[in-house]
Design a protein around this motif. Structure first.
Motif, PDB file in Angstrom:
ATOM      1  N   SER A  36     -11.586 -14.389  -9.401  1.00 58.48           N
ATOM      2  CA  SER A  36     -10.911 -13.766  -8.266  1.00 58.48           C
ATOM      3  C   SER A  36     -10.821 -14.736  -7.101  1.00 58.48           C
ATOM      4  N   GLU A  83      -7.354 -16.492  -6.549  1.00 55.17           N
ATOM      5  CA  GLU A  83      -6.856 -15.580  -5.511  1.00 55.17           C
ATOM      6  C   GLU A  83      -6.199 -14.352  -6.136  1.00 55.17           C
ATOM      7  N   LEU A  84      -6.983 -13.670  -6.976  1.00 47.67           N
ATOM      8  CA  LEU A  84      -6.503 -12.488  -7.690  1.00 47.67           C
ATOM      9  C   LEU A  84      -7.201 -11.231  -7.184  1.00 47.67           C
ATOM     10  N   GLU A  85      -6.472 -10.111  -7.203  1.00 44.90           N
ATOM     11  CA  GLU A  85      -7.070  -8.814  -6.917  1.00 44.90           C
ATOM     12  C   GLU A  85      -8.063  -8.471  -8.030  1.00 44.90           C
ATOM     13  N   PRO A  86      -9.016  -7.549  -7.752  1.00 44.96           N
ATOM     14  CA  PRO A  86     -10.061  -7.259  -8.742  1.00 44.96           C
ATOM     15  C   PRO A  86      -9.541  -6.934 -10.141  1.00 44.96           C
ATOM     16  N   SER A  88       0.611 -14.337 -11.317  1.00 46.32           N
ATOM     17  CA  SER A  88       0.265 -13.190 -12.152  1.00 46.32           C
ATOM     18  C   SER A  88      -0.060 -13.657 -13.562  1.00 46.32           C
ATOM     19  N   GLU A  91      -2.794   1.055 -16.163  1.00 50.19           N
ATOM     20  CA  GLU A  91      -2.348   0.659 -14.837  1.00 50.19           C
ATOM     21  C   GLU A  91      -1.773   1.807 -14.015  1.00 50.19           C
ATOM     22  N   ARG A 129      -9.219   2.100 -14.183  1.00 43.37           N
ATOM     23  CA  ARG A 129      -8.457   1.078 -13.465  1.00 43.37           C
ATOM     24  C   ARG A 129      -7.605   1.710 -12.375  1.00 43.37           C
ATOM     25  N   ASP A 152     -12.760  -2.620  -8.072  1.00 41.43           N
ATOM     26  CA  ASP A 152     -13.452  -3.170  -6.907  1.00 41.43           C
ATOM     27  C   ASP A 152     -14.963  -3.138  -7.086  1.00 41.43           C
TER      28      ASP A 152
END
Length: 476
Positions: A193, A197-200, A225, A421, A452, A467
């Motif tokens: 992460s 620089e990625l979201e959880p 992505s 998702e 998720r 998170d």
């Protein structure tokens, strides 16, 4: 410029060991100021890079020797070259005497190490030396006991063959209890992460694709992505994503080894002994048992039993490394089409099968995340976090927390994982979980959901999302 990400815990361990050497060397009358660490980790997990970063920061005289799998004479010649390019102050003495035996080489190495300041000696790929050099472990043990440990030196013995590195320190081997063990794993989701620089949620996807292997992660553009990364990697036939697995397998298993066929069967989704034998070409069960034992011994495959209050024989097999699991499922069978520049077909196949494949592949990672989080005020600490299933799969529980495994004395919680998702964990999922709990126990065991996309119902003891799970991997 390449940024060194993660490995904070490992660097602290190495720094602490070097500090102990420095303090013992400075103390009056310290008979054995030397320290030894046995560092192991799977191939391409970044052990050498970690050691190089540590050496760069340590700024002490150092020697880094990597065994290459040659004869005893060839390895000794490589050691002489490594000493010649080291920063040991008296390295010229080694070249002048040019030892022709390993005992003499260890003796001379001890002589040229500083007496009054710390130094570091790294021997990488130690299992090659254990395999190729007669009585290597005994020579190493004598050199350590009589010579090397009497110098203020940190000796790092590094290896990728996990079973051999464990054997080096086992009670019936010469080097037993001479060194402390250190395990280097892949970069974890929190590292990914930060690095990418990625979201959880996206960091967990990256962990499933790359396995946290630094060589692959370096090819992932910051902020990209997973589909952007996969598209670029599949257009490059020499990308680390495509070639790393084959190189690792070639190093561990000869092409004719049955273990590779068994691994492919497991990698394509077969989990039971009988189905694996069928998928591997109908091999005899005795042959499969030997191959499976080899894969388990090398930590390539995990064999798991359901956690329950009563014994079960329903063993399931899975590929332990997430990257290798992804490669076997989506890349290895279609390498020919990738090589003829039709990676777009491979990418379309991944897109189609990704939600269902990810749903099962993420389960071990989520279980480990939970084990790291607990206790957290909602659920107690769980010494064992696994799953439960029956032979027919009519009852399957994703999360089982217990006091021990596989046969528990006490079940602490049960739970479901829904890793889609756009679909939250809802009342239908909760009803299914209640039904499965009733099949396992009559006790009101706390229920937990991992989702998720959130939870849309009440009646759960605890809930977790990306998170919270990512937080389990951050340094505390």
């Amino acid at each position: 410029m390449y940024r060194f990400i993660g490995r904070g815990r490992e660097l602290r361990i190495l720094d602490h060991a070097l500090r102990e050497v420095r303090e013992a060397g400075a103390g009056a009358g310290a008979a054995q100021p030397g320290q030894c660490l046995l560092m192991r980790g799977r191939r391409r997990v970044g052990k050498s890079t970690l050691v190089e970063e540590f050496l760069r920061r340590a700024e002490v005289p150092q020697l880094f020797f990597t065994a290459g799998g040659g004869s005893a004479e060839d390895e000794l010649a490589e050691l002489l070259d490594a000493v010649a390019t080291s920063t040991l102050p008296d390295k010229a003495v080694f070249a002048e005497e040019a030892p022709t035996q390993w005992n003499a080489a260890f003796r001379l190495l001890a002589e040229i190490l500083p007496d009054d300041s710390p130094s570091v000696v790294v021997i990488d790929e130690v299992p090659y030396l254990m395999e190729r050099i007669d009585a290597f472990e005994g020579m190493l043990q004598r050199a350590w006991d009589r010579l090397l440990s009497r110098k203020p030196v940190l000796l790092l013995l590094v290896g990728s063959d996990l079973s051999m590195m464990e054997a080096l320190n086992s009670y019936d081997r010469p080097f037993h209890q001479r060194g402390r063990e250190m395990v280097v794993g892949p970069l974890n989701p929190a590292d990914l992460s930060e690095m990418l620089e990625l979201e959880p949620a996206a960091a967990f996807d990256a962990a499933l694709i790359t396995g946290g292997l630094p060589l692959i992660c370096r090819e992932w553009p910051v902020g990209a992505s997973m589909w952007e990364f996969l598209g670029a990697a599949l257009e490059n036939p020499i990308s680390a994503l495509l070639v790393s697995a084959e190189r690792s397998l070639a190093a561990e298993f000869p092409p004719q080894a049955m273990g590779r066929e068994v691994l492919r069967a497991i990698g394509t989704g077969e989990r039971t002994f009988t189905n694996i034998a069928r998928a591997a070409g109908g091999i005899a069960h005795s042959t499969l048992a030997r191959a499976a034992d080899l894969l388990i011994d090398k930590r390539v495959v995990a064999a798991e039993l359901p956690i329950a209050l009563h014994p079960s024989k329903e063993r399931r097999y899975r590929v332990a490394d997430p990257y290798l699991r992804f490669w076997l499922a989506f890349l290895d069978p279609y390498m020919a089409e990738i090589e003829r520049m039709r990676g777009d077909l491979t990418l379309a196949r991944v897109r189609e099968q990704w939600p269902s494949w990810r749903g099962r592949a993420v389960e071990p990672l989520i279980r480990e995340s939970l084990a790291r989080i607990l206790p957290d005020g909602m659920l107690p600490a769980a010494p064992a976090v696994g799953g439960y299933w029956t032979r027919s799969n009519d009852v399957e529980i994703d999360l089982v927390g217990a006091d021990r495994q596989p046969v528990a004395k006490e079940l602490l919680f049960l739970g479901s994982i829904k890793w889609l998702e756009t679909s939250p964990f809802d009342a239908h999922d909760l009803a299914a979980l209640h039904k499965h709990r009733a099949a396992l126990t009559d006790d009101p065991i706390p229920l937990v959901a991992v989702s998720r996309s959130g939870v849309s119902c009440a009646g759960l003891q605890a809930t977790y999302g990306p998170d919270e799970l990512l937080g389990a991997w951050r340094a505390r």
